[in-house]
Design a protein around this motif. Structure first.
Motif, PDB file in Angstrom:
ATOM      1  N   LEU A  16       0.846  -1.189   0.000  1.00 44.09           N
ATOM      2  CA  LEU A  16       0.000   0.000   0.000  1.00 44.09           C
ATOM      3  C   LEU A  16       0.885   1.243   0.000  1.00 44.09           C
ATOM      4  O   LEU A  16       2.070   1.182   0.346  1.00 44.09           O
ATOM      5  N   ILE A  17       0.286   2.380  -0.364  1.00 42.51           N
ATOM      6  CA  ILE A  17       0.987   3.662  -0.345  1.00 42.51           C
ATOM      7  C   ILE A  17       0.129   4.694   0.372  1.00 42.51           C
ATOM      8  O   ILE A  17      -1.092   4.574   0.447  1.00 42.51           O
ATOM      9  N   GLU A  18       0.801   5.719   0.894  1.00 43.44           N
ATOM     10  CA  GLU A  18       0.104   6.749   1.678  1.00 43.44           C
ATOM     11  C   GLU A  18       0.950   8.009   1.702  1.00 43.44           C
ATOM     12  O   GLU A  18       2.129   7.999   1.338  1.00 43.44           O
ATOM     13  N   THR A  19       0.333   9.086   2.201  1.00 42.00           N
ATOM     14  CA  THR A  19       1.097  10.307   2.477  1.00 42.00           C
ATOM     15  C   THR A  19       1.333  10.521   3.963  1.00 42.00           C
ATOM     16  O   THR A  19       2.338  11.095   4.348  1.00 42.00           O
ATOM     17  N   ASP A  20       0.391  10.097   4.819  1.00 43.82           N
ATOM     18  CA  ASP A  20       0.394  10.484   6.234  1.00 43.82           C
ATOM     19  C   ASP A  20       0.379  12.004   6.356  1.00 43.82           C
ATOM     20  O   ASP A  20       0.934  12.568   7.293  1.00 43.82           O
ATOM     21  N   CYS A  21      -0.243  12.669   5.378  1.00 37.50           N
ATOM     22  CA  CYS A  21      -0.284  14.123   5.391  1.00 37.50           C
ATOM     23  C   CYS A  21      -1.035  14.628   6.623  1.00 37.50           C
ATOM     24  O   CYS A  21      -1.936  13.950   7.116  1.00 37.50           O
ATOM     25  N   PRO A  22      -0.590  15.758   7.161  1.00 36.43           N
ATOM     26  CA  PRO A  22       0.300  16.763   6.559  1.00 36.43           C
ATOM     27  C   PRO A  22       1.796  16.547   6.814  1.00 36.43           C
ATOM     28  O   PRO A  22       2.594  17.462   6.582  1.00 36.43           O
ATOM     29  N   PHE A  23       2.177  15.358   7.255  1.00 38.94           N
ATOM     30  CA  PHE A  23       3.568  15.084   7.571  1.00 38.94           C
ATOM     31  C   PHE A  23       4.299  14.458   6.383  1.00 38.94           C
ATOM     32  O   PHE A  23       3.690  13.946   5.454  1.00 38.94           O
ATOM     33  N   LEU A  24       5.642  14.457   6.454  1.00 39.61           N
ATOM     34  CA  LEU A  24       6.513  13.606   5.631  1.00 39.61           C
ATOM     35  C   LEU A  24       6.357  13.838   4.131  1.00 39.61           C
ATOM     36  O   LEU A  24       6.196  12.903   3.350  1.00 39.61           O
ATOM     37  N   SER A  25       6.461  15.084   3.716  1.00 40.44           N
ATOM     38  CA  SER A  25       6.406  15.383   2.285  1.00 40.44           C
ATOM     39  C   SER A  25       7.494  14.600   1.552  1.00 40.44           C
ATOM     40  O   SER A  25       8.657  14.593   1.964  1.00 40.44           O
ATOM     41  N   PRO A  26       7.129  13.934   0.446  1.00 38.91           N
ATOM     42  CA  PRO A  26       8.111  13.125  -0.277  1.00 38.91           C
ATOM     43  C   PRO A  26       9.001  13.974  -1.172  1.00 38.91           C
ATOM     44  O   PRO A  26       8.668  15.110  -1.526  1.00 38.91           O
ATOM     45  N   VAL A  27      10.140  13.416  -1.546  1.00 40.23           N
ATOM     46  CA  VAL A  27      10.914  13.989  -2.641  1.00 40.23           C
ATOM     47  C   VAL A  27      10.040  13.899  -3.902  1.00 40.23           C
ATOM     48  O   VAL A  27       9.407  12.868  -4.131  1.00 40.23           O
ATOM     49  N   PRO A  28       9.879  14.974  -4.667  1.00 34.67           N
ATOM     50  CA  PRO A  28      10.646  16.213  -4.707  1.00 34.67           C
ATOM     51  C   PRO A  28       9.981  17.388  -3.992  1.00 34.67           C
ATOM     52  O   PRO A  28      10.276  18.543  -4.324  1.00 34.67           O
ATOM     53  N   LYS A  29       9.110  17.128  -3.029  1.00 32.18           N
ATOM     54  CA  LYS A  29       8.396  18.188  -2.317  1.00 32.18           C
ATOM     55  C   LYS A  29       8.882  18.341  -0.877  1.00 32.18           C
ATOM     56  O   LYS A  29       8.161  18.867  -0.033  1.00 32.18           O
TER      57      LYS A  29
END
Length: 273
Positions: free
Chosen positions: A202-215
Motif C-alpha cells: 500500500l501507499i500513503e502520504t500520512d499528510c500533513p507530515f513527511l512530504s516526499p521527494v521532490p516536495k
C-alpha cells in the motif's frame, strides 16, 4: 491512473484554509479514494464532516499510542459505538505502539490490546502505528493471535528493516509506505519496499507530515503527493507507475472494502476493485 492514499489527516488545522483546493489537487493527481485516520475518538465528528464534503473519503476511529493518557474503560464502548455508527468507517485506527516519543508501555499495551479486540469483534482491519517498537509489536500480535485469533490490517508509514517487515508479512499484514521511502538515507525502508509481495503493498502520504521527494521543502504534505510515493516505489520495484497504482489500489480496496466511482472503473483491462 487511479491512486488511493491510505492514510491522511485532513482535519488538522493546516488544511482548514484551503481544503477545497487540496481536494482539487488530489483529484487532478488521480487520487480517487482516501482513508482518513483518527488520533482520538473526539476527532470523529470533524472527520465525518470532511467525508460529508468529499465522498471519496472513508475513515477510521481509534486512539493513537501517543494519546493513551486519555484511555479509560469507557473508551472501549465509545470506539465500538462510533465504528458502527457510519458505514464509511472502514478500520480501527490508528492504534499501536510508539516508544520513540513515550515510554508509558503498560498504558500503550492496554489500549492497543483492547482496540484489537474491538477490531476482531467488528471484523474491521486495524491501522497500526509502530515506532521503535517492532519487536514488542510482533510479540503482542503473536500473543493476541494465540488467544483470540488473527486481525487483519496494515503497518502504516512503515520504516522497518526487511527482517521486521517479514515478521508482519508472516502475520498477514499489508505494508504501507509513505514519503519516507523517497528519502536519500532511507536505504533500509527502500529494501523493505522492494521485498513486499505485490498483493500486500500500500501507499500513503500520512499528510500533513513527511512530504516526499521532490516536495521535501514543503512543510505541509497533501494527498496529491502520494503520486510521488507511487512513482518512487515503482522505480524501486522495477515496474511501471501504472502497474504499481493498479496493484496498490486493488490492495486498498480489498483491505478496506472500498469501491471505486463508477466513472473511474475502466482502467487498463479491468478495474482493480
Amino acid at each position: 491512473m487511479q491512486l488511493i492514499d491510505t492514510h491522511v489527516h485532513l482535519n488538522f488545522d493546516s488544511f482548514q484554509p484551503d481544503l477545497e483546493t487540496v481536494a482539487q489537487n488530489w483529484r487532478a493527481a488521480g487520487v480517487v479514494r482516501l482513508v482518513h485516520s483518527c488520533v482520538e475518538p473526539d476527532e470523529f465528528d470533524g472527520i465525518r464532516a470532511i467525508a460529508d464534503r468529499f465522498p471519496e473519503v472513508a475513515f477510521a476511529v481509534g486512539l493513537h499510542p501517543l494519546d493513551v493518557a486519555k484511555w479509560d474503560t469507557s473508551m472501549t464502548e465509545q470506539i465500538s459505538t462510533l465504528a458502527q455508527s457510519d458505514s464509511r468507517v472502514v478500520a480501527i485506527g490508528e492504534i499501536g505502539l510508539d516508544f520513540y516519543k513515550a515510554d508509558d508501555r503498560d498504558q500503550q499495551y492496554t489500549a492497543f490490546w483492547q482496540q484489537l479486540l474491538i477490531a476482531r469483534r467488528l471484523d474491521l482491519p486495524v491501522i497500526i502505528h509502530c515506532r521503535d517498537a517492532a519487536t514488542e509489536m510482533r510479540d503482542r500480535l503473536q500473543a493476541f493471535w494465540a488467544e483470540h485469533g488473527p486481525v487483519r490490517g496494515v503497518m502504516h508509514c512503515w520504516s522497518g528493516t526487511p527482517e521486521e517487515t517479514q515478521w508482519f508479512l508472516d502475520l498477514g499484514f499489508y505494508i504501507s509506505f509513505s514519503g519516507i521511502v523517497t528519502f536519500k538515507n532511507a536505504t533500509s525502508v527502500q529494501a523493505s519496499a522492494r521485498m513486499v509481495p505485490s498483493d500486500r503493498l500500500l501507499i500513503e502520504t500520512d499528510c500533513p507530515f513527511l512530504s516526499p521527494v521532490p516536495k521535501r521543502n514543503e512543510r505541509r504534505n497533501q494527498p496529491a503527493y502520494v503520486r510521488f510515493v507511487a512513482d518512487y516505489v515503482a522505480q524501486l520495484r522495477q515496474v511501471s507507475p501504472e502497474q504499481l497504482a493498479f496493484e496498490t489500489t486493488a490492495n486498498a480496496c480489498h483491505l478496506f472494502g472500498l469501491s471505486l466511482p463508477e466513472t473511474e472503473k475502466p482502467y487498463l483491462v479491468a478495474s482493480p476493485c
